[in-house]
Design a protein around this motif. Structure first.
Motif, PDB file in Angstrom:
ATOM      1  N   CYS A  37       0.813  -1.202   0.000  1.00 34.98           N
ATOM      2  CA  CYS A  37       0.000   0.000   0.000  1.00 34.98           C
ATOM      3  C   CYS A  37       0.846   1.251   0.000  1.00 34.98           C
ATOM      4  O   CYS A  37       0.393   2.295  -0.397  1.00 34.98           O
ATOM      5  CB  CYS A  37      -0.892   0.045   1.225  1.00 34.98           C
ATOM      6  N   GLU A  61       1.653  -7.560  -8.734  1.00 30.70           N
ATOM      7  CA  GLU A  61       1.233  -7.205 -10.076  1.00 30.70           C
ATOM      8  C   GLU A  61       0.869  -8.448 -10.885  1.00 30.70           C
ATOM      9  O   GLU A  61      -0.082  -8.443 -11.664  1.00 30.70           O
ATOM     10  CB  GLU A  61       2.341  -6.413 -10.787  1.00 30.70           C
ATOM     11  N   ARG A 121      -2.495  -9.365  -9.712  1.00 33.22           N
ATOM     12  CA  ARG A 121      -3.448  -8.359 -10.161  1.00 33.22           C
ATOM     13  C   ARG A 121      -3.819  -8.581 -11.622  1.00 33.22           C
ATOM     14  O   ARG A 121      -4.961  -8.453 -12.015  1.00 33.22           O
ATOM     15  CB  ARG A 121      -2.807  -6.990 -10.043  1.00 33.22           C
ATOM     16  N   ALA A 145     -14.756  -3.887  -7.568  1.00 34.08           N
ATOM     17  CA  ALA A 145     -14.285  -4.060  -8.936  1.00 34.08           C
ATOM     18  C   ALA A 145     -12.928  -3.415  -9.143  1.00 34.08           C
ATOM     19  O   ALA A 145     -12.555  -2.473  -8.474  1.00 34.08           O
ATOM     20  CB  ALA A 145     -15.293  -3.470  -9.894  1.00 34.08           C
ATOM     21  N   ASP A 146     -12.187  -3.970 -10.109  1.00 31.04           N
ATOM     22  CA  ASP A 146     -10.907  -3.388 -10.503  1.00 31.04           C
ATOM     23  C   ASP A 146     -11.043  -2.632 -11.806  1.00 31.04           C
ATOM     24  O   ASP A 146     -10.318  -1.706 -12.077  1.00 31.04           O
ATOM     25  CB  ASP A 146      -9.863  -4.474 -10.731  1.00 31.04           C
ATOM     26  N   GLN A 170     -11.448   1.045  -5.670  1.00 26.21           N
ATOM     27  CA  GLN A 170     -10.187   1.086  -4.949  1.00 26.21           C
ATOM     28  C   GLN A 170      -9.028   0.857  -5.897  1.00 26.21           C
ATOM     29  O   GLN A 170      -9.087  -0.009  -6.759  1.00 26.21           O
ATOM     30  CB  GLN A 170     -10.172   0.000  -3.870  1.00 26.21           C
ATOM     31  N   GLY A 171      -8.002   1.641  -5.724  1.00 22.31           N
ATOM     32  CA  GLY A 171      -6.847   1.524  -6.609  1.00 22.31           C
ATOM     33  C   GLY A 171      -6.036   0.310  -6.272  1.00 22.31           C
ATOM     34  O   GLY A 171      -6.028  -0.118  -5.117  1.00 22.31           O
ATOM     35  N   PRO A 172      -5.288  -0.255  -7.197  1.00 13.75           N
ATOM     36  CA  PRO A 172      -5.247   0.143  -8.604  1.00 13.75           C
ATOM     37  C   PRO A 172      -6.553  -0.211  -9.311  1.00 13.75           C
ATOM     38  O   PRO A 172      -7.082  -1.300  -9.120  1.00 13.75           O
ATOM     39  CB  PRO A 172      -4.110  -0.694  -9.178  1.00 13.75           C
ATOM     40  N   LYS A 173      -7.014   0.713 -10.100  1.00 11.97           N
ATOM     41  CA  LYS A 173      -8.251   0.492 -10.852  1.00 11.97           C
ATOM     42  C   LYS A 173      -8.014   0.902 -12.294  1.00 11.97           C
ATOM     43  O   LYS A 173      -7.140   1.725 -12.567  1.00 11.97           O
ATOM     44  CB  LYS A 173      -9.386   1.301 -10.235  1.00 11.97           C
ATOM     45  N   TRP A 199      -4.803   5.255 -12.746  1.00  8.81           N
ATOM     46  CA  TRP A 199      -5.575   5.628 -11.550  1.00  8.81           C
ATOM     47  C   TRP A 199      -4.796   6.628 -10.709  1.00  8.81           C
ATOM     48  O   TRP A 199      -5.386   7.486 -10.068  1.00  8.81           O
ATOM     49  CB  TRP A 199      -5.947   4.393 -10.731  1.00  8.81           C
ATOM     50  N   GLU A 200      -3.463   6.528 -10.753  1.00 10.85           N
ATOM     51  CA  GLU A 200      -2.674   7.529 -10.045  1.00 10.85           C
ATOM     52  C   GLU A 200      -2.764   8.865 -10.768  1.00 10.85           C
ATOM     53  O   GLU A 200      -2.763   9.933 -10.159  1.00 10.85           O
ATOM     54  CB  GLU A 200      -1.212   7.086  -9.958  1.00 10.85           C
TER      55      GLU A 200
END
Lengths: 300, 610, 380, 251, 178
Positions: free
Chosen positions: D20, D37, D40, D82-83, D107-110, D174-175
């Motif tokens: 995080c 990753e 993910r 959801a992503d 919620q990130g990463p999205k 998302w960032e």
């Protein structure tokens, strides 16, 4: 028992439960996929999902109770696993008994209720009220089944129950001794998993997955883990009560996966009942069968 | 098949039958794109060889997803109707309806069976592509949705045009073609896809799409407006224009081009002459920088220049040697193609703008060039091509050997000459057809029988004359003999007996120069009591006077002009057939050009002096 | 302490909730919402909220040429686009006095009935999913996909076909197409008993659907219900039979009806309609090879097409009910007005609102799906 | 939220769990990140929200024939879980508001995938008064899938591409939303009016996760904060500002 | 009631309505033009006496030259299979009309739609509020005076692509032709 053995068992038993639970979830998804005429997820999919959820970079919490609720969800099951005997590991099973286990299994539901209560989402609230309602519905037959089993075995201590069954062979298995109770037990454990046709409180199309509506990232990950524990726990309880427990790991796994498979298959081929229909149905059929079974047991 | 009744309670066990699927293979397709169906509508393909850049796809696209991109490397040929443009597709707009394919006049556009394209935000420019035959990612997917015969949205057939039957028309100079009736004009106009190729091909850049659109919306006065933007000789052009627009028409690539000429004629015929005059008179917008202009020759070029200049307030005087205006359009084109009253209408409109025409006034005889130079701010030479070229073959100096242009003038003027029993015309151009058909009519009228032979040097498919002219001539009974080179006019005892010809193997050499090759063994004699030479015309520039002729620069017997139409003399401009060769619409374009040049020249002079 | 990305709302002490059912809700068909007030989990008030899919079709159609609109119309109702194309084409043909060749008419029937099958399979899937039975949804959507394959071969597009144009259709059938349709029908007939086992005869489903969203015939008539929903209330009415268009008067088919008017009745009517569509398609397959001729009447240049002045109100029976367009032409190259009267504009709004009141929250989704409402058609 | 609080020094990031926090360059950290990753990329929960007509090709993509679960894709019901936010086609302005809120709730990463032509340049509805034309003006988009609508195979391909992008660690849009919040908010305000706001506290989140960039704050965020401050002075909580927000939230 | 009687009733009803102009367009399609104030009565009679139970739609047409709205009520009789379209014109100045909701429930939807899209208010209609265009502050979009393309041009930008191939062409002197 030495303290370090206990410590190892305390670590190992929930871990085993988690891993086996993941495999069960995978089996459930693969089985569903097969009936739906498709291939289904890759082997490690449940694991990827959980790790993904735990590695989310942002996280929303709705407050202290929300966090606490989720801890209760996981904590309740971890505690429950320690009371569940598996081949070679007894954990606290000798010290606790069936009743303790049932109480421990209620903790997650209550924890969920607590956590969701703070999420302030009406869907979640409806979901929780449904969850508690359905708990009421499946607990009635389940308690009767448990009562019947305790009556038959004369004890509520799980290792003892297992030993009694294993001593007598298949004929001594709960399923042979009290078939009606076994059927009622299977139905109510299935209801306990909140799967169709009793899947009232997650119901995506009705209340947008109810209690899970505000769960994100690690919270959802926790619920995924809970699902693994839940399906494992319920299968093991059924195997312990009616299928003679695990003589060794091979048979143990075969039995619990068989129970999980039955449950999964039923899930795929039925829609869900409405809440009132669930109560009516569970209080009618499994309860009736359980009572009948209880009567038969008492007459013996 | 089972029947499920509403009353039935259903079964809790029947669903378990579905568990049989545990033992069956999944129906899931393997990962990756499946081949699409034969007429799939995927990403675009465009055959650049076939594409002419007409932009019809852009017009039918309801999402404005198509934009035309001009590509300098590509060949462009406005006369053939080819633009160096190609459509580019914006897949941020496209909906893959395929209307662009169905409406593509050339059939170059199609959709492929390729359908996968993904990209990130940075690569978003890949959504804008220039389709080529290789496909979106150059992977050569097969063609999907393409044009089929039964699904073409382009109407390839012309509206039929009624014209007199051959036997009805040979005994008079009545106009052959009837012109459109309103219904077929509307239908014909509706075929137009507004590509504008005609506009590019027209020497005068007539905005045909605009007036065709106006005709289609039944707003003929607007059509007249659009026509008079660029063409004051609308009646003339509506009938006898060489219609380069139609050769460039993109519908003509696979079908019959639009009858643009007849549509113009339709608009002109439908709106009464007085109304046209009113419309045109409204265009008059005098400029402050006007002056006096003299124009030599009341042909199309002179009239056009006069029209343009008169609209801007110039005082324009035209000097015409012949008794009536129109130049070659009157004295070179027979009346069955262009009724003279229509020509009179056109001239009337120009004179109504204040243009003065002095007829029967030969410059050099009745008024000198020096005089014109002194009296005017500028002079335009638009004298036309009134001298016929001769073959100079033996016997061509015989009295019964005429040049076509002289003969046509005689016919128009009504001068007497002996109508031949048998006539042979040398030449394969439009003038040859004109004289042949005129002679044929005169023969029919005088002798009651016809015998006109046309011998051409070119093979049939190389003939210069318009296809419909040839067709009509043959319908009427003109015999056309191809690939015959004239050898001599046979004269027997001072009487012309015929034309001896030789077989022509080829007209042009490898480099495309005029260099006929003959088969000397193949000689044929065509008996005739008149031979007409229709092999080209030359200007008569004697009126300029020796002094001026020497001062001016010349190119191969023609006045040398720059691209604005100026001669080497600062006050003298030239336009029309005399400097550009015979063609009405070129002459009109030349008229516009010199008018524009003069106007600018005078304005800059004023500015300099002020 | 992590930030909250919004602050909590305290619930009122009573058991009354306000709940937004949609637009992002799996129980809602498409992007649509139903604002409900709940007491416990009983709906006391329901209010439809549309416009999430509003694109202004009626306005856009006024800005585009008559032919260009064929690309626009199928998008009005995404799950069942074919009737949109056909009804628009019928309207323009009526205005322009175009004669549609016989072959084109039969091709349109083929296209329409395939679309009805696809739409019904999709609805079965969606309806099953609202009751938590995803396997039937997977089956339904997958079998619909085989119909989409046929659409792709026929028209070059899977979902949006743009196959019908005013005057006829755009392409003739590819070789061997009818045989493939026939194969598909055989396949569906084999599959139907399996669907029965899993879904239609499933006691749990029947228990759920019976009595859910019940419409009486009087209510249905007065609320403007049409299509299968009306037939489930006992009124045998079908535009195909009672106000025939194309060549439906030359075809034999029954109009299935039920009397109960609830979700179960509606589903059973659709199931029977699927069978009837198969029956119609079999007749088309038998007769189409004998009908030769052009697939389209000669059309004017689409860029210069003035449709004569007038108005038309073509009607067709879509898989969802009565579908009409009101077309007005002033003789120009674009429509002056197109009004889309989709069946769902009744079903998804007033009927759903009224049926939801007094039911439990779990019935709302099922009611909507059993009405087979199509939100894009409501929003246009 | 007062204005003074708008531009304080950026507080240090707080560690809140695995992966995080901000990246440290320790080997273990990199291995952990790489592993995260990897997972993910293999577990893609897409939000079950049919925003436009392209959604009709998602059921086939997810169901048996094209079975996206092979790629680890599952449809999820709420934005929290959801992503991936799949924008399936045209976005009407009314929907766009919900989409933005939905996105902010995720919620990130999205990741955002823009499907169909309409998300790129307006598509068919380029001249419609009711639809937004370019999605990336309002939200950062990771992947586009061309088509009207794209076939399931194209969706499959798009998800595969996204998967590669995630695995290579490049899917950081998302960032970007936090770092260029002012830009996105500006476009949103242009479309929805100056009083546009969502009940989520994007700036607070950006600050908390150390994602404030040069363009996070600017004239548009000032406008937003002023607006919120004004309402706070009136004694209204964030959520009660307008009934609409409440509705936005409760999905 | 038999089909014939119903059909007769239709003619009776139309005969009773003064100023109603009837036109049989084709079998099963009848067009009636009627004054605005008489239209509700006509619908009432059609529903009550001739069995026109189904209101298929209410369409509104904007006629900017006449400064009028045309309202078209399509009603259908299940028994006789006839579709009657009743046309009437409302002045744009007042932009108010009477609701037929109490007669036909579906009118509620259509009237709200017309109110939203054209700004024509229906008195007595239960839902005179926004439904589809809740987030729209502009003029009623279906009015001919509202130019959607202009609105879009003013409100949105278009994507500017700059692919490599285009750059190459531009370098050579070509480019997009406007």
């Amino acid at each position: 028992m030495e303290w370090y053995t206990l410590l190892i068992e305390f670590t190992l038993m929930p871990l085993v439960a988690f891993v086996v639970g993941l495999a069960m979830v995978l089996m459930m998804r693969r089985l569903r996929a097969r009936i739906e005429r498709r291939v289904g997820p890759p082997l490690l999919q449940p694991l990827y999902d959980v790790i993904k959820l735990y590695s989310k970079k942002t996280q929303i919490s709705h407050g202290a109770l929300h966090d606490l609720g989720i801890m209760m969800v996981i904590g309740g099951y971890i505690a429950a696993e320690v009371f569940l005997p598996v081949p070679g590991m007894m954990g606290m099973a000798r010290e606790g008994d069936l009743i303790t286990l049932i109480y421990l299994m209620m903790v997650p539901s209550l924890g969920l209720a607590l956590g969701v209560g703070q999420c302030a989402n009406p869907n979640g609230s409806i979901g929780i009220s449904r969850a508690l309602t359905s708990m009421l519905a499946y607990d009635v037959p389940f308690i009767i089944v448990v009562a019947g089993a305790i009556m038959v075995y004369g004890t509520s201590n799980l290792p003892t129950i297992i030993e009694m069954q294993q001593a007598g062979g298949v004929a001594a298995w709960g399923i042979s001794v009290m078939p009606l109770l076994a059927i009622a037990g299977l139905i109510s454990t299935h209801a306990m998993l909140a799967k169709e046709p009793f899947e009232v409180y997650v119901a995506p199309a009705e209340i947008a997955t109810g209690p899970m509506v505000e769960m994100s990232g690690k919270y959802l990950g926790a619920l995924f883990v809970m699902q693994c524990f839940q399906i494992y726990t319920v299968s093991v309880i059924f195997v312990t009560l009616f299928l003679g427990g695990g003589e060794n790991w091979l048979f143990f796994l075969l039995k619990i996966f068989a129970v999980a498979a039955i449950s999964s298959s039923v899930t795929v081929i039925f829609p869900r009942y409405k809440t009132d229909q669930v109560i009516r149905w569970l209080w009618k059929w499994p309860t009736g069968i359980a009572l009948l079974g209880l009567a038969m047991v008492m007459m013996k | 098949m089972t029947d499920i009744k509403y009353e039935s309670k259903g079964s809790l066990l029947r669903p378990f039958k579905a568990l049989a699927f545990l033992g069956r293979e999944p129906v899931t397709e393997p990962m990756g794109p499946r081949p699409a169906s034969e007429n799939y509508r995927g990403f675009h393909l465009n055959d650049w060889e076939k594409c002419i850049g007409c932009g019809t796809c852009k017009k039918i696209c309801d999402n404005q997803a198509i934009r035309m991109v001009s590509i300098p490397d590509l060949p462009a040929d406005p006369v053939k109707g080819i633009r160096a443009e190609r459509p580019a597709m914006d897949y941020g707009r496209c909906c893959w309806c395929g209307l662009c394919v169905d409406l593509c006049p050339t059939g170059s556009l199609s959709l492929s069976r390729e359908y996968v394209h993904t990209c990130t935000e940075e690569q978003i420019s890949s959504y804008f592509i220039l389709p080529d035959p290789k496909g979106m990612h150059g992977q050569g997917y097969e063609k999907g949705w393409a044009k089929t015969a039964d699904a073409d949205l382009i109407d390839l057939e012309r509206q039929p045009m009624h014209q007199l039957a051959p036997d009805e028309r040979t005994d008079s100079f009545a106009e052959v073609v009837d012109g459109f009736d309103p219904q077929s004009a509307l239908l014909e106009a509706s075929r137009c896809i507004q590509c504008g190729m005609c506009h590019d091909a027209c020497p005068s850049n007539m905005d045909a799409p605009q007036y065709i659109r106006a005709i289609w919306s039944d707003d003929l006065e607007a059509a007249i407006e659009h026509i008079y933007d660029t063409n004051p000789l609308a009646h003339v052009c509506g009938r006898v224009c060489t219609h380069r627009c139609e050769s460039a028409c993109s519908i003509g690539i696979r079908g019959k081009p639009l009858s643009i000429r007849w549509l113009k004629r339709y608009a002109m015929d439908q709106v009464g002459h007085d109304r046209v005059r009113d419309i045109v008179s409204k265009r008059k917008a005098p400029l402050p920088d006007s002056g006096k202009i003299a124009i030599i020759g009341a042909g199309p070029a002179g009239l056009t220049a006069a029209y343009d200049l008169a609209l801007q307030g110039f005082q324009v005087t035209i000097y015409e040697g012949l008794p009536q205006g129109g130049g070659m359009t009157r004295y070179g084109i027979p009346e069955y193609r262009l009724p003279y009253n229509r020509l009179d209408d056109d001239i009337d409109i120009i004179t109504s703008l204040g243009v003065v025409i002095h007829y029967d006034t030969w410059v050099g005889r009745d008024i000198s060039m020096t005089q014109l130079e002194q009296d005017n701010d500028a002079v335009i030479v638009a004298n036309g091509l009134h001298l016929g070229r001769s073959t100079r073959i033996p016997g061509s100096d015989h009295a019964q050997v005429y040049s076509a242009i002289d003969l046509l003038r005689k016919i128009t003027l009504g001068e007497h000459f002996d109508i031949p029993q048998r006539a042979v015309v040398i030449g394969g151009g439009n003038v040859a057809m004109d004289i042949a058909r005129s002679l044929l009519r005169l023969q029919q009228r005088t002798h009651g029988r016809t015998d006109v032979t046309v011998t051409t040097l070119e093979a049939r498919d190389q003939m210069m004359a318009a296809a419909d002219e040839i067709e009509e001539a043959e319908e009427e009974g003109v015999v056309i003999i191809n690939s015959r080179g004239p050898r001599q006019c046979t004269v027997d005892k001072e009487v012309l007996t015929g034309l001896e010809t030789v077989h022509c193997i080829s007209v042009f050499d490898a480099e495309g120069r005029f260099h006929p090759q003959y088969d000397e063994d193949d000689l044929t004699l065509y008996g005739a009591d008149m031979v007409v030479e229709a092999i080209g015309q030359a200007p008569d520039n004697d009126f300029l006077g020796e002094l001026l002729t020497e001062r001016l620069e010349w190119v191969r017997g023609r006045l040398k002009i720059d691209e604005e139409g100026r001669t080497s003399e600062p006050w003298l401009w030239a336009a029309g057939d005399a400097v550009e060769g015979p063609d009405v619409i070129h002459a009109i374009a030349g008229g516009h050009r010199v008018a524009n040049s003069i106007q600018q020249h005078l304005a800059s002079l004023r500015k300099a002096s002020a | 302490m992590r930030p909250e990305n919004y602050k909590s709302v305290e619930h009122p002490p009573s058991h009354e909730y306000e709940l937004n059912f949609g637009p992002n809700h799996p129980g809602i068909e498409g992007n649509y919402a139903l604002k409900v007030k709940l007491e416990g989990d009983v709906v006391t008030e329901a209010k439809a909220d549309g416009g999430y899919l509003h694109r202004g079709f009626e306005k856009l159609m006024e800005t585009r040429l008559w032919m260009q609109n064929i690309a626009l119309v199928p998008r009005i109702c995404v799950p069942d686009p074919v009737p949109m194309e056909v009804v628009y084409s019928l309207g323009v043909e009526e205005l322009g006095g175009l004669e549609v060749p016989a072959r084109a008419q039969w091709l349109r029937v083929l296209h329409l009935e395939l679309s009805r099958i696809a739409a019904h399979l999709f609805t079965f899937g969606g309806h099953a999913a609202t009751t938590g039975m995803y396997s039937n949804m997977f089956w339904g959507v997958t079998d619909r996909d085989y119909v989409l394959d046929l659409f792709e071969q026929m028209s070059g597009g899977r979902v949006y076909h743009m196959y019908n144009v005013p005057g006829g259709v755009r392409r003739d059938l590819p070789d061997g197409f009818l045989a493939r349709v026939s194969e598909l029908l055989d396949y569906l007939e084999r599959r139907l008993p399996q669907y029965d086992d899993l879904f239609f005869a499933n006691a749990v489903f029947i228990d759920r659907a019976r009595g859910t969203g019940t419409l009486t015939q009087e209510q249905a008539l007065s609320w403007g219900v049409t299509g299968p929903n009306l037939r489930a209330c006992g009124l045998s009415f079908d535009v195909r039979r009672d106000d025939p268009y194309l060549v439906y008067d030359q075809l034999e088919f029954d109009i299935p009806t039920e009397t109960a008017g609830d979700a179960l009745a509606r589903t059973l009517v659709r199931r029977a309609e699927l069978i009837q569509s198969i029956r119609i398609l079999r007749q088309v397959i038998a007769r189409l090879p004998g009908i030769d001729g052009p697939i389209r009447c000669p059309l004017p240049n689409p860029l210069a097409w003035n449709v004569p002045m007038g108005e038309a109100y073509p009607r067709v029976e879509s898989s969802k009910g009565e579908l009409c367009f009101y077309l007005v032409s002033t003789g120009g190259d674009r429509p002056h007005r197109v009004h889309v009267r989709g069946p769902s504009s009744m079903h998804a709004v007033q009927v759903l609102e009224r049926l939801s009141i007094g039911t439990r929250i779990e019935d709302v989704a099922q009611t909507m799906f059993s009405l087979d409402a199509c939100p894009p058609e409501v929003d246009r | 939220m007062s204005e003074e609080k708008t531009f304080p020094a950026i507080p240090p990031a707080v560690s809140t769990g695995i992966a995080c926090e901000t990246k440290k360059d320790s080997f273990l950290q990199r291995v952990m990140d790489g592993f995260a990753e990897f997972c993910r990329a293999r577990s893609l929960f897409i939000l079950h929200y049919c925003t436009g007509c392209g959604a009709i090709e998602l059921p086939p993509a997810i169901t048996s024939r094209f079975d996206l679960e092979r790629l680890g894709v599952s449809p999820m019901v709420t934005p929290r879980q959801a992503d991936i936010l799949l924008i399936t086609g045209y976005v009407s302005i009314k929907t766009l508001k919900r989409i933005i809120l939905t996105y902010e709730q995720m919620q990130g990463p999205k990741y955002v995938i823009g499907i169909c032509s309409c998300t790129v340049n307006g598509g068919m509805y380029w001249n419609s008064y009711a639809t937004a034309k370019q999605l990336n003006e309002y939200l950062p988009v990771d992947m586009y899938i061309a088509g009207c609508m794209p076939r399931p195979e194209a969706v499959q391909e798009g998800l595969k591409q996204l998967r590669e992008k995630i695995e290579s660690g490049e899917a950081n849009s998302w960032e970007d939303y936090f770092k260029r919040y002012d830009h996105y908010l500006g476009n949103q305000q242009h479309l929805f009016g100056d009083d546009w706001h969502t009940p989520t506290d994007v700036i607070g989140e950006a600050r908390h996760y150390d994602l404030l960039g040069d363009e996070s704050l600017g004239e548009h965020t000032v406008r937003l904060e002023k607006y919120l401050q004004h309402h706070q002075e009136l004694g209204l909580t964030n959520v009660e500002l307008e009934p609409e927000n409440k509705e936005l939230m409760e999905r | 009631m038999s089909k014939e009687i119903k059909a007769v009733r239709l003619d009776e009803v139309l005969g009773e309505m003064e100023g109603a102009v009837m036109q049989r367009k084709r079998p099963g399609r009848i067009r009636v033009d009627i004054e605005a104030d008489a239209l509700p009565t006509l619908l009432q009679l059609l529903k009550g006496r001739a069995g026109y139970l189904h209101l298929s739609s209410i369409s509104c047409v904007d006629w900017p030259e006449d400064e009028e709205f045309e309202l078209v009520y399509h009603v259908w009789s299940y028994e006789t299979g006839v579709l009657v379209s009743a046309h009437t014109r409302i002045s744009k100045q007042s932009a108010r009309y009477i609701s037929v909701y109490d007669l036909y429930v579906p009118a509620g939807f259509f009237e709200r739609d017309i109110y939203e899209m054209y700004g024509l208010y229906f008195e007595g209609s239960p839902h005179m509020e926004k439904f589809i265009l809740t987030e729209w502050n502009g003029p009623p979009p279906m009015l001919k005076s509202f130019d959607t393309e202009e609105f879009v041009r003013d409100t949105f930008d278009w994507k500017e692509y700059n692919p490599d191939w285009l750059q190459e062409i531009v370098a050579k002197g070509g480019g997009i032709v406007e």
